[in-house]
Design an enzyme around this catalytic site. Structure first.
Site, mmCIF file in Angstrom:
data_model
loop_
_atom_site.group_PDB
_atom_site.id
_atom_site.type_symbol
_atom_site.label_atom_id
_atom_site.label_comp_id
_atom_site.label_asym_id
_atom_site.label_seq_id
_atom_site.Cartn_x
_atom_site.Cartn_y
_atom_site.Cartn_z
ATOM 1 N N ARG A 184 -15.155 3.029 3.135
ATOM 2 C CA ARG A 184 -14.156 3.111 4.210
ATOM 3 C C ARG A 184 -13.335 4.386 4.175
ATOM 4 O O ARG A 184 -12.525 4.613 5.076
ATOM 5 C CB ARG A 184 -13.229 1.907 4.105
ATOM 6 C CG ARG A 184 -12.461 1.804 2.780
ATOM 7 C CD ARG A 184 -11.868 0.413 2.626
ATOM 8 N NE ARG A 184 -11.073 0.260 1.416
ATOM 9 C CZ ARG A 184 -10.496 -0.887 1.050
ATOM 10 N NH1 ARG A 184 -10.629 -1.955 1.807
ATOM 11 N NH2 ARG A 184 -9.784 -0.962 -0.034
ATOM 12 N N ARG A 236 -15.782 -1.346 1.326
ATOM 13 C CA ARG A 236 -15.575 -0.354 0.271
ATOM 14 C C ARG A 236 -16.806 -0.151 -0.612
ATOM 15 O O ARG A 236 -17.107 0.959 -1.042
ATOM 16 C CB ARG A 236 -14.407 -0.840 -0.591
ATOM 17 C CG ARG A 236 -14.223 -0.145 -1.929
ATOM 18 C CD ARG A 236 -13.027 -0.767 -2.625
ATOM 19 N NE ARG A 236 -12.912 -0.438 -4.025
ATOM 20 C CZ ARG A 236 -11.963 0.347 -4.537
ATOM 21 N NH1 ARG A 236 -11.094 0.948 -3.757
ATOM 22 N NH2 ARG A 236 -11.890 0.548 -5.834
ATOM 23 N N HIS A 308 -11.642 10.832 -2.950
ATOM 24 C CA HIS A 308 -11.317 9.502 -2.429
ATOM 25 C C HIS A 308 -10.170 9.611 -1.434
ATOM 26 O O HIS A 308 -9.539 10.651 -1.284
ATOM 27 C CB HIS A 308 -10.933 8.570 -3.583
ATOM 28 C CG HIS A 308 -12.116 8.202 -4.431
ATOM 29 N ND1 HIS A 308 -12.733 6.987 -4.346
ATOM 30 C CD2 HIS A 308 -12.810 8.917 -5.358
ATOM 31 C CE1 HIS A 308 -13.756 6.949 -5.191
ATOM 32 N NE2 HIS A 308 -13.825 8.108 -5.823
ATOM 33 N N GLU A 385 -7.309 11.855 -4.614
ATOM 34 C CA GLU A 385 -6.957 10.961 -3.506
ATOM 35 C C GLU A 385 -6.313 11.796 -2.402
ATOM 36 O O GLU A 385 -5.232 12.354 -2.574
ATOM 37 C CB GLU A 385 -5.974 9.881 -3.976
ATOM 38 C CG GLU A 385 -6.527 8.950 -5.057
ATOM 39 C CD GLU A 385 -7.473 7.877 -4.514
ATOM 40 O OE1 GLU A 385 -7.643 7.780 -3.285
ATOM 41 O OE2 GLU A 385 -8.045 7.140 -5.346
#
Ligand SMILES: *[C@@H]1O[C@H](CO)[C@@H](O)[C@H](O)[C@H]1NC(C)=O
Length: 422
Positions: A184, A236, A308, A385
């Protein structure tokens, strides 16, 4: 004829609605919790992201948790009993997903009028694969596409090797970057693709092309990625169905499936958990692609980054127990270096990057690619991230350009460090 068109349109609209129906009435809550509680909640609930305690007003980790109406009945009393403060952030996730889909479609039709590959839309897996092949054709002396393996559902997992010396100069350091291990996290493949663009199409810093060999895997988990477009935006994991419990709960979390302290966390042992580690280490074809790409040149790989979304963080080892590897200071230094380069270009509303040990910043984890790559000997390894702003994974396409360009600055800073210190 017109009646047929109308029917098809109605069908298309109702299909699009059906896709998000399962999230009708689901709400997102921000919950203030401890690191241990974060681990426990991940075994049962969908945690979209967590904010480091250092950055939150409560002084605790703040997890963004999705609750179905039934889960709300069960979990809000649990939070109350334990004095875990929570706030509702989103009232109906299905509405948000329908809005996002409309925005994504609009960006696509705008971009389809141009012949250039766009960094302002979300591409499907096949389009990304075709783009990689087209780059290899255009730049045969620089770009090689590796058809690494088939995914569980039979999709071709491709990655590119970028080198001015066909990977034959063993003195050059290697940098490895992967994206979309988590389905996702749509904004991650554009970042990987833009790195390729900066290296070989626009050649913005020829030293980084000339003196470093690159391996870039834009979509590690294509089955999950496609499933998140067609069926379930919040998906995910992979889509594998080869483990006990997979009839009810298919898929494995690629970033818990690596062979580093695998099997040591109870929260990752449940096949229905979003962080399910799989039936054994490297059970997933997707994980093995990363493993094999890494092991090929491990002696000269200087930097590994797994991209990510989201939370604005560079996280480093050891995530399993919170101690630092022997080069912990350097890991921190280079992480800060990359983070600063990004922060300089970031939007005002973006949170500044946090750089730190994964277990300290958030919670203990097992089987991550970041820890495994560090353990096999790559000195600098990170989980990156990206920003989600107020949208989480549902970053509207108009922000993609911002994110790819600022993140490139961070990657270039890391690569320059490697260049002058290898
Ligand atoms: C923490 O984990 C790392 C990585 O596996 C290991 O090398 C180290 O010895 C562990 N430290 C402690 C105190 O358990």
């Amino acid at each position: 004829m017109t009646r047929l068109v109308v029917c098809v349109l109605i069908l298309a609209v109702s299909l699009a609605q059906g896709r998000h129906e399962k999230y009708e009435g689901h709400q997102l809550f921000r919950v203030a919790i401890t690191s241990e509680e974060l681990g426990k909640l991940e075994a049962h609930l969908d945690i979209l992201s967590a904010t480091p305690a250092t950055r939150s007003a409560s002084g605790k980790i703040e997890a963004l948790v999705r609750l179905s109406p039934a889960e709300k009945q069960q979990w809000l009393p649990y939070f109350n009993q334990r004095n875990m403060a929570y706030t509702k952030i989103i009232d109906n996730l299905a509405d948000i997903l329908r809005d996002e889909e409309a925005k994504v479609q609009r960006a696509r039709s705008a971009a389809s009028r141009s012949s250039r590959f766009s960094f302002e839309v979300y591409h499907r897996h096949q389009e990304i694969n075709d783009y990689l092949d087209s780059l290899a054709k255009r730049y045969p002396n620089l770009v090689t596409v590796i058809n690494a393996a088939l995914s569980f559902e039979g999709r071709q997992i491709k990655y590119v090797r970028i080198s001015t010396s066909r990977f034959e100069n063993l003195r050059k350091p290697v940098i490895i970057i992967d994206a979309a291990a988590h389905a996702r996290e749509w904004v991650t493949p554009p970042v990987a693709l833009y790195i390729i663009n900066q290296l070989v199409v626009d050649i913005v810093d020829s030293n980084l092309l000339e003196y470093i060999d690159w391996i870039i895997i834009p979509v590690v988990n294509p089955d999950g990625y496609e499933y998140s477009f067609d069926e379930d935006r919040m998906w995910r994991k992979t889509r594998s169905k080869a483990h006990p419990g997979s009839d009810e709960c298919p898929g494995v979390d690629v970033n818990r499936n690596f062979d580093h302290h695998w099997g040591t966390r109870p929260d990752s042992a449940n096949p229905c958990a979003i962080v399910f580690e799989g039936p054994r280490p490297f059970s997933e074809a997707e994980t093995r692609v990363v493993r094999d790409a890494v092991l090929q040149h491990v002696d000269r790989t200087a930097l590994y980054i797994s991209i990510h979304s989201y939370g604005n963080m560079f996280l480093y080892a050891w995530g399993n127990n919170g101690t630092l590897p022997d080069n912990g200071l350097i890991l921190n230094l280079v992480g800060v270096h990359m983070a600063e380069a990004i922060d300089k270009l970031a939007l005002d509303k973006a949170k500044r990057y946090v750089v730190g040990n994964a277990a300290h910043v958030l919670a203990k984890t097992s089987g991550t690619s970041r820890d495994w790559t560090r353990a096999v000997g790559i000195p600098l390894t990170y989980t990156l991230e990206l920003p989600g702003y107020e949208y989480g994974f549902l970053v509207p396409p108009e922000y993609v350009w911002q994110i790819v360009t600022e993140t490139w600055a961070g990657i270039a800073a890391g690569a320059n460090y490697v260049l002058y210190n290898w």
